[in-house]
Design an enzyme around this catalytic site. Structure first.
Site, PDB file in Angstrom:
ATOM      1  N   ASN A   1       0.157  -8.129  73.543  1.00  0.00           N
ATOM      2  CA  ASN A   1       1.135  -9.174  73.849  1.00  0.00           C
ATOM      3  C   ASN A   1       1.069 -10.179  72.709  1.00  0.00           C
ATOM      4  O   ASN A   1       0.137 -10.970  72.632  1.00  0.00           O
ATOM      5  CB  ASN A   1       0.765  -9.819  75.194  1.00  0.00           C
ATOM      6  CG  ASN A   1       1.603 -11.051  75.489  1.00  0.00           C
ATOM      7  OD1 ASN A   1       2.617 -11.290  74.843  1.00  0.00           O
ATOM      8  ND2 ASN A   1       1.173 -11.838  76.470  1.00  0.00           N
TER       9      ASN A   1
ATOM     10  N   LYS B   1       2.941 -12.664  72.091  1.00  0.00           N
ATOM     11  CA  LYS B   1       3.371 -14.034  72.428  1.00  0.00           C
ATOM     12  C   LYS B   1       4.299 -14.577  71.337  1.00  0.00           C
ATOM     13  O   LYS B   1       5.077 -13.817  70.770  1.00  0.00           O
ATOM     14  CB  LYS B   1       2.146 -14.924  72.664  1.00  0.00           C
ATOM     15  CG  LYS B   1       1.192 -14.310  73.689  1.00  0.00           C
ATOM     16  CD  LYS B   1       0.098 -15.234  74.146  1.00  0.00           C
ATOM     17  CE  LYS B   1      -0.762 -14.496  75.166  1.00  0.00           C
ATOM     18  NZ  LYS B   1      -1.830 -15.318  75.708  1.00  0.00           N
TER      19      LYS B   1
ATOM     20  N   HIS C   1       3.954 -13.224  83.407  1.00  0.00           N
ATOM     21  CA  HIS C   1       2.766 -13.671  82.661  1.00  0.00           C
ATOM     22  C   HIS C   1       2.418 -15.102  83.079  1.00  0.00           C
ATOM     23  O   HIS C   1       3.303 -15.914  83.356  1.00  0.00           O
ATOM     24  CB  HIS C   1       3.038 -13.606  81.150  1.00  0.00           C
ATOM     25  CG  HIS C   1       1.801 -13.829  80.349  1.00  0.00           C
ATOM     26  ND1 HIS C   1       1.331 -15.092  80.091  1.00  0.00           N
ATOM     27  CD2 HIS C   1       0.919 -12.960  79.805  1.00  0.00           C
ATOM     28  CE1 HIS C   1       0.196 -14.979  79.396  1.00  0.00           C
ATOM     29  NE2 HIS C   1      -0.073 -13.697  79.213  1.00  0.00           N
TER      30      HIS C   1
ATOM     31  N   GLU D   1       1.623 -17.630  81.483  1.00  0.00           N
ATOM     32  CA  GLU D   1       2.267 -18.685  80.683  1.00  0.00           C
ATOM     33  C   GLU D   1       3.694 -18.921  81.170  1.00  0.00           C
ATOM     34  O   GLU D   1       4.196 -20.044  81.137  1.00  0.00           O
ATOM     35  CB  GLU D   1       2.217 -18.320  79.190  1.00  0.00           C
ATOM     36  CG  GLU D   1       0.807 -18.518  78.639  1.00  0.00           C
ATOM     37  CD  GLU D   1       0.410 -17.559  77.541  1.00  0.00           C
ATOM     38  OE1 GLU D   1       1.287 -16.949  76.899  1.00  0.00           O
ATOM     39  OE2 GLU D   1      -0.817 -17.403  77.328  1.00  0.00           O
TER      40      GLU D   1
ATOM     41  N   GLU E   1      -4.970 -10.843  85.071  1.00  0.00           N
ATOM     42  CA  GLU E   1      -5.338 -11.761  83.993  1.00  0.00           C
ATOM     43  C   GLU E   1      -5.773 -13.095  84.597  1.00  0.00           C
ATOM     44  O   GLU E   1      -4.931 -13.962  84.875  1.00  0.00           O
ATOM     45  CB  GLU E   1      -4.137 -11.999  83.075  1.00  0.00           C
ATOM     46  CG  GLU E   1      -3.613 -10.739  82.421  1.00  0.00           C
ATOM     47  CD  GLU E   1      -2.825 -11.072  81.160  1.00  0.00           C
ATOM     48  OE1 GLU E   1      -3.267 -10.658  80.084  1.00  0.00           O
ATOM     49  OE2 GLU E   1      -1.814 -11.760  81.255  1.00  0.00           O
TER      50      GLU E   1
ATOM     51  N   GLY F   1      -6.914 -16.681  76.375  1.00  0.00           N
ATOM     52  CA  GLY F   1      -6.946 -17.488  75.162  1.00  0.00           C
ATOM     53  C   GLY F   1      -8.124 -18.452  75.089  1.00  0.00           C
ATOM     54  O   GLY F   1      -8.152 -19.334  74.245  1.00  0.00           O
TER      55      GLY F   1
ATOM     56  N   SER G   1      -8.872 -12.671  76.977  1.00  0.00           N
ATOM     57  CA  SER G   1      -9.907 -12.633  75.936  1.00  0.00           C
ATOM     58  C   SER G   1     -10.541 -11.248  75.763  1.00  0.00           C
ATOM     59  O   SER G   1     -11.752 -11.145  75.557  1.00  0.00           O
ATOM     60  CB  SER G   1     -10.970 -13.706  76.192  1.00  0.00           C
ATOM     61  OG  SER G   1     -10.368 -14.999  76.165  1.00  0.00           O
TER      62      SER G   1
END
Ligand code: PGA
Length: 252
Positions: A10, A12, A96, A98, A168, A174, A213
């Site tokens: 991904n 991003k 996701h 985010e 996730e 991250g 991560s």
């Protein structure tokens, strides 16, 4: 049942068209036609056609990072599933964290997007995961369970087979903090139990990726767990060497 491992990068909001095509060429060379692990990359929308072209003849598949649920119309700024299919996309990341945190995604919009992706003949990668506060309050399985049920509500079990889940934990994305293998396996097994309730035997063929991560150093161990069927990789997917090492980790 043996499930083929599935690793998706991904990217991003990173990489120009030139950078994206250079990276996939390196990946294609590094994999050298090895199709034991299913591999996909999700560049930004503007790079999709160029990356599709660069991947022609390679087993690496193209993914998109988001989609709108309508097929067309007055929806300024949105991209539909048929338009993604039109440029060679095979998988679409939906929900996701985010998107949930910064762009108002809910279980309801995830459900609509999953339906749109499937209707276009594409495959959704449905992301779920708890916040740190939710884990600390002992609510992980409740939160993830609600997201899985909400995102997949109403799907017939035959259609469910086309879905990939991605667990996730938000606190691991991250941050350099990874869930332990035991934490990952516990949630993955709980997700599989829900999938069994929703779809019966089909649950055994659905891949559940871990994300948050994932790095060359931890990938093999995470993916050695019984219900961890691959990885959704952010930061480490931006460098060919690291992403290829993670894909190799899926083979061990
Ligand atoms: P990360 O991101 O690997 O950089 O933690 C994972 C993701 O958001 O899918």
């Amino acid at each position: 049942m043996a499930r083929q491992k599935f690793v998706c990068g991904n990217w991003k909001l990173h990489k120009t068209v030139a950078e994206a095509t250079a990276l996939v060429k390196e990946l294609a060379e590094g994999l050298a036609g090895d199709a034991r692990v299913q591999v996909a990359v999700a560049p930004v929308f503007t790079s999709l056609p160029a990356v599709a072209q660069a991947l022609a003849g390679s087993p690496i598949q193209l993914a998109a990072q988001d989609v709108h649920w309508e097929t067309q119309g007055a929806f300024t700024g949105e991209v539909s599933a048929p338009l993604l299919a039109d440029v060679g996309v095979k998988h679409v990341i939906v929900g996701h964290s985010e998107r949930r945190q910064f762009f108002g995604e809910t279980d309801e919009t995830v459900r609509k997007k999953v339906g749109a992706v499937l209707a276009a003949g594409l495959r959704p990668i449905v992301c779920v995961g708890e916040l740190l506060a939710e884990r600390e309050a002992g609510r992980t399985l409740d939160v993830v369970g609600r997201q899985v049920r909400g995102g997949l509500a109403g799907l017939p079990s035959a259609t469910l087979a086309a879905v990939t889940l991605a667990y996730e934990p938000v606190w691991a994305i991250g941050t350099g903090k990874t869930a332990t293998t035991a934490q990952a396996q516990e949630v993955h097994a709980a997700i599989r139990a829900i999938l069994r309730e929703l779809g019966g035997a089909v649950a055994d063929s659905i891949r559940i990726q871990y994300g948050g991560s994932v790095k060359p150093e931890n990938a093999a161990e995470l993916m050695s767990q019984a219900d961890v069927d691959g990885a959704l990789v952010g930061g480490a997917s931006l460098k060919a060497k690291d992403f290829l090492a993670i894909v190799k980790g899926a083979l061990r």
